[in-house]
Write a protein that holds these residues in place. Structure first.
Motif, PDB file in Angstrom:
ATOM      1  N   LEU A  82     -38.792  12.890 -39.877  1.00 30.69           N
ATOM      2  CA  LEU A  82     -38.875  12.185 -41.162  1.00 30.69           C
ATOM      3  C   LEU A  82     -37.844  11.060 -41.234  1.00 30.69           C
ATOM      4  CD1 LEU A  82     -39.274  15.237 -43.610  1.00 30.69           C
ATOM      5  CD2 LEU A  82     -41.047  14.001 -42.381  1.00 30.69           C
ATOM      6  N   SER A  83     -37.438  10.599 -40.060  1.00 36.73           N
ATOM      7  CA  SER A  83     -36.328   9.642 -40.039  1.00 36.73           C
ATOM      8  C   SER A  83     -36.682   8.276 -40.619  1.00 36.73           C
ATOM      9  CB  SER A  83     -35.793   9.487 -38.611  1.00 36.73           C
ATOM     10  OG  SER A  83     -36.851   9.053 -37.786  1.00 36.73           O
ATOM     11  N   THR A  84     -37.974   8.023 -40.867  1.00 35.07           N
ATOM     12  CA  THR A  84     -38.333   6.728 -41.471  1.00 35.07           C
ATOM     13  C   THR A  84     -37.958   6.678 -42.952  1.00 35.07           C
ATOM     14  OG1 THR A  84     -40.547   7.599 -41.868  1.00 35.07           O
ATOM     15  CG2 THR A  84     -40.265   6.143 -39.942  1.00 35.07           C
ATOM     16  N   LEU A  85     -37.794   7.848 -43.570  1.00 35.66           N
ATOM     17  CA  LEU A  85     -37.520   7.878 -45.012  1.00 35.66           C
ATOM     18  C   LEU A  85     -36.182   7.220 -45.337  1.00 35.66           C
ATOM     19  CD1 LEU A  85     -38.588  11.520 -45.964  1.00 35.66           C
ATOM     20  CD2 LEU A  85     -39.708   9.394 -46.696  1.00 35.66           C
ATOM     21  N   ARG A  86     -36.159   6.402 -46.392  1.00 35.18           N
ATOM     22  CA  ARG A  86     -34.885   5.821 -46.820  1.00 35.18           C
ATOM     23  C   ARG A  86     -34.576   6.112 -48.285  1.00 35.18           C
ATOM     24  NH1 ARG A  86     -34.784   1.079 -49.615  1.00 35.18           N
ATOM     25  NH2 ARG A  86     -36.729  -0.050 -49.843  1.00 35.18           N
ATOM     26  N   LEU A  87     -35.612   6.442 -49.069  1.00 35.85           N
ATOM     27  CA  LEU A  87     -35.391   6.791 -50.479  1.00 35.85           C
ATOM     28  C   LEU A  87     -36.357   7.898 -50.878  1.00 35.85           C
ATOM     29  CD1 LEU A  87     -35.168   3.349 -52.347  1.00 35.85           C
ATOM     30  CD2 LEU A  87     -33.372   5.060 -52.224  1.00 35.85           C
ATOM     31  N   LEU A  88     -35.898   8.750 -51.779  1.00 37.84           N
ATOM     32  CA  LEU A  88     -36.755   9.832 -52.276  1.00 37.84           C
ATOM     33  C   LEU A  88     -36.782   9.763 -53.801  1.00 37.84           C
ATOM     34  CD1 LEU A  88     -35.344  12.707 -50.035  1.00 37.84           C
ATOM     35  CD2 LEU A  88     -37.557  11.570 -49.766  1.00 37.84           C
ATOM     36  N   GLY A  89     -37.969   9.861 -54.366  1.00 38.33           N
ATOM     37  CA  GLY A  89     -38.058   9.763 -55.822  1.00 38.33           C
ATOM     38  C   GLY A  89     -38.646  11.005 -56.446  1.00 38.33           C
ATOM     39  N   THR A  90     -38.306  11.239 -57.686  1.00 38.43           N
ATOM     40  CA  THR A  90     -38.932  12.340 -58.429  1.00 38.43           C
ATOM     41  C   THR A  90     -39.223  11.877 -59.849  1.00 38.43           C
ATOM     42  OG1 THR A  90     -37.754  13.952 -59.801  1.00 38.43           O
ATOM     43  CG2 THR A  90     -36.848  13.556 -57.650  1.00 38.43           C
ATOM     44  N   VAL A  91     -40.266  12.443 -60.424  1.00 40.82           N
ATOM     45  CA  VAL A  91     -40.721  12.019 -61.750  1.00 40.82           C
ATOM     46  C   VAL A  91     -41.548  13.100 -62.417  1.00 40.82           C
ATOM     47  CG1 VAL A  91     -42.847  10.978 -60.814  1.00 40.82           C
ATOM     48  CG2 VAL A  91     -41.975  10.190 -63.001  1.00 40.82           C
ATOM     49  N   GLY A  92     -41.594  13.056 -63.721  1.00 45.81           N
ATOM     50  CA  GLY A  92     -42.538  13.889 -64.464  1.00 45.81           C
ATOM     51  C   GLY A  92     -41.914  15.005 -65.258  1.00 45.81           C
ATOM     52  N   GLU A  93     -40.765  15.476 -64.844  1.00 46.74           N
ATOM     53  CA  GLU A  93     -40.106  16.584 -65.534  1.00 46.74           C
ATOM     54  C   GLU A  93     -38.671  16.641 -65.018  1.00 46.74           C
ATOM     55  OE1 GLU A  93     -41.462  20.390 -63.878  1.00 46.74           O
ATOM     56  OE2 GLU A  93     -42.616  19.196 -62.482  1.00 46.74           O
ATOM     57  N   PRO A  94     -37.818  17.344 -65.730  1.00 47.69           N
ATOM     58  CA  PRO A  94     -36.443  17.446 -65.227  1.00 47.69           C
ATOM     59  C   PRO A  94     -36.435  18.173 -63.879  1.00 47.69           C
ATOM     60  CG  PRO A  94     -36.608  18.210 -67.512  1.00 47.69           C
ATOM     61  CD  PRO A  94     -38.008  18.023 -67.019  1.00 47.69           C
TER      62      PRO A  94
END
Ligand code: PRX
Length: 634
Positions: free
Chosen positions: A360-372
């Motif tokens: 998964l080394s291509t990942l540079r940012l991770l996002g989350t949304v929708g609830e705490p």
């Protein structure tokens, strides 16, 4: 405390934020230049409380901005959409191919008589054609009304009827966990109740024959074969509606949130960039369905307006094995993943080994949304998935806000993150936490999250319902936009979202109105009264729990049978996401002497909290009965 609070916020504020808050009109006028306009606006904002008009007199086309302008430049052959089916099949659409399909489908709609201002409903799973259909509507000035493909035929009819949609775009089959769901059957049932609907277009999926209703139904491929390859984009006023999206409110019927063209597209584009700092080489995967606002702003409009490459996946993220999501990231070289805490918690339960088998080394940012997001899931996401290399962007927003409003602005500034906090108000957003009279509350105090001034992504209104618009957002706390979320600010100025302040549940990141669910339950002939509350759930965040009293003729019937029937009923009327996790049959509800059901007490009983003083109840034996049932259910 007040000055201290202000000082901390200013210190954390980027120069961009300072500029935005000091002179909002000048600021947004500059920002809107991220789009190609056919005609420049004469005024940035016309604010006639509570109605905002953004970029007054400006003319543009959203589809042109998301497609045409990229093929004129060097993104012509860049991948716009990487699509993967649940069965593993893949399709890549370049910007030029997207341009061709959108033009042709725009002509298909024109040939069916769709004109500027008409509404087109879209009831589709994650297929490239769904994106094509949305953009084709935007191209000819039609207003799209996307309905989540997990909704029932009744929910679909309600949304078609309320918006008076003329055409529906759908598919015959939806694939989910290897099973086929007959979407056409749902559409057929729904269409019977929709007077405004003239035509249905089906994108064929699978090899089955599709039985078409003569004069009403058409196949996508056949219509596309006869379509012109070029349709001039309709020049739209900045304040013309781009789409309607229905969402749950506190009363029975869903609210048709309307977003207008210029303001919404400016805000979706800018927040996309401010949150993620998009680079041309990014491969952006937002796992949201296009049936929700996240699918509008961060699958379609935000990324495509910036000329990004998006990934769209058709099926369940843990099918056929728990590592499906990680496999997709590895295969397509995803650089930014944007998903929901409920998905993270589910994947976390399967264990680390499923993640670690993939590069998964291509990942540079991770996002989350929708609830705490709970800190445990946050930490797992950060260390196991992101290998401690990827900041977590916890993005707080709503269907109504059009784009992120509280989020760490990775694209412009780095702020130290705190697991579980969405950090600070976004660029140009003047947020505060206030009591019911609109007075700021001190740090570490629970209050209502509000936004003080209009921003371009703010909803234009509710479809044909100006009174409800006012009442839902502007009259709760006079003078400001009420999000209906509780929040608190800590000593460092970080905002922590505490959940809904109204009767809306957040189930796996989806909004479900308790009033809507109660209304459906009492519409069933078996049910006399119903009360729905939310119960905390380890994976879904919250699940609905229903209490019902039965009409006398059903009282003696076996409870398991009744339960099954009611569950099926909710599945049919609202869709699987609204099914209560528990249904309690009680002989009476705890009510006040004036006859109001005390949902607060029901909730406390279910979560096992002290219920306190119940002397205001008309009949306290109702509480004993529920306690007995709860004991039995453990
Ligand atoms: O309660 C908040 C929660 O989701 C609600 C909005 O739901 P909807 O309009 O369907 O849009 C969902 C995606 C934007 C909010 O009122 N919510 C959304 N994001 C967060 C959140 N709660 C906590 N943290 C978040 N990041």
């Amino acid at each position: 405390m007040k000055t201290g609070d202000k000082y901390i916020l200013l210190e954390k504020m980027s120069p961009l934020q300072k500029e935005a808050l000091e002179d909002p009109e000048k600021f947004w006028g500059e920002q809107a230049k991220c789009l190609d306009w056919e005609k420049t606006w004469s005024k940035v904002l016309d604010w006639d409380y509570p109605n905002a008009e953004w970029f007054v007199g400006g003319k543009l086309n959203a589809c042109y901005n998301c497609v045409d302008r990229h093929i004129k430049g060097n993104r012509r052959n860049k991948a716009a959409i990487i699509w993967e089916g649940e069965d593993g099949s893949c399709e890549v659409l370049t910007y030029y191919e997207l341009y061709r399909q959108v033009n042709m489908f725009a002509n298909v709609l024109q040939n069916l008589g769709v004109e500027k201002g008409d509404v087109v409903a879209i009831y589709m799973p994650m297929m490239t054609e769904a994106v094509v259909a949305m953009l084709a509507c935007a191209r000819i000035g039609a207003i799209h009304n996307t309905v989540f493909s997990g909704f029932s035929s009744e929910a679909l009819s309600e949304r078609i009827n309320n918006s008076k949609a003329k055409v529906l775009v759908s598919t015959n089959t939806l694939y989910r966990r290897g099973k086929k769901i007959d979407l056409k059957g749902i559409v057929d049932k729904s269409a019977l109740n929709c007077n405004s609907l003239n035509n249905v277009i089906y994108v064929p999926r699978g090899d089955e024959d599709i039985k078409l209703s003569f004069g009403r139904d058409y196949l996508w491929d056949e219509l596309m074969a006869g379509a012109r390859s070029r349709v001039e984009p309709e020049i739209m006023d900045s304040n013309d509606p781009l789409f309607i999206l229905y969402t749950s409110g506190t009363t029975g019927s869903p609210k048709g949130v309307v977003h207008a063209t210029g303001g919404y597209l400016t805000y979706a584009t800018k927040t996309m960039d401010w949150t993620w700092g998009i680079e041309d080489t990014d491969v952006f995967w937002c796992t949201a369905d296009i049936g929700w606002i996240t699918g509008h702003s961060y699958v379609v409009y935000g990324p495509l307006s910036l000329g990004s490459t998006i990934v769209i996946y058709e099926g369940a993220i843990d099918y056929p094995e728990p590592d499906r999501l990680w496999k997709i990231i590895e295969k397509h070289g995803v650089t930014i993943l944007y998903t929901a805490p409920t998905a993270i918690r589910m994947l976390m339960k399967y264990g680390e080994k499923w993640v670690k088998n993939h590069d998964l080394s291509t990942l540079r940012l991770l996002g989350t949304v929708g609830e705490p997001i709970n800190p445990r899931a946050w930490k797992w996401y950060y260390s196991v998935v992101g290998d401690k290399n990827c900041p977590i962007c916890d993005c707080y927003w709503q269907t109504e806000t059009g784009g992120h409003v509280i989020y760490p602005p990775n694209g412009i500034q780095t702020v130290p993150l705190k697991p579980g906090s969405a950090s600070f108000a976004g660029v140009g957003i003047e947020a505060d936490i206030v009591d019911k009279d609109g007075k700021s509350v001190p740090p570490n105090t629970k209050g209502n999250l509000i936004i003080k001034k209009p921003w371009p992504g703010m909803l234009k209104g509710l479809w044909n319902d100006p009174e409800r618009y006012k009442a839902s957002y502007w009259n709760k706390i006079p003078g400001v936009f009420a999000t209906s979320d509780y929040a608190t600010k800590d000593d460092d100025g970080y905002i922590w979202i505490l959940g809904r302040a109204d009767e809306v549940l957040n189930v796996a990141g989806h909004r479900i109105g308790t009033a809507e669910l109660e209304h459906e339950l009492v519409s069933n002939p078996m049910v006399a009264e119903s009360a729905v509350i939310g119960k905390p759930d380890e994976v879904k965040g919250e699940v609905p729990v229903a209490f019902v009293t039965l009409n006398p003729e059903y009282v003696g019937r076996p409870k398991e049978e009744l339960k099954k029937e009611l569950i099926q009923y909710i599945r049919d009327t609202m869709g699987p996401i609204a099914i209560p996790s528990i249904i309690f049959f009680v002989s009476k509800m705890p009510k006040t002497r004036s006859g109001k059901i005390m949902r607060r007490i029901l909730k406390k009983l279910v979560v096992g909290e002290e219920i306190g003083d119940i002397s205001t109840l008309e009949d306290t034996t109702s509480v004993d009965e529920i306690k007995q049932q709860l004991k039995g259910s453990k």
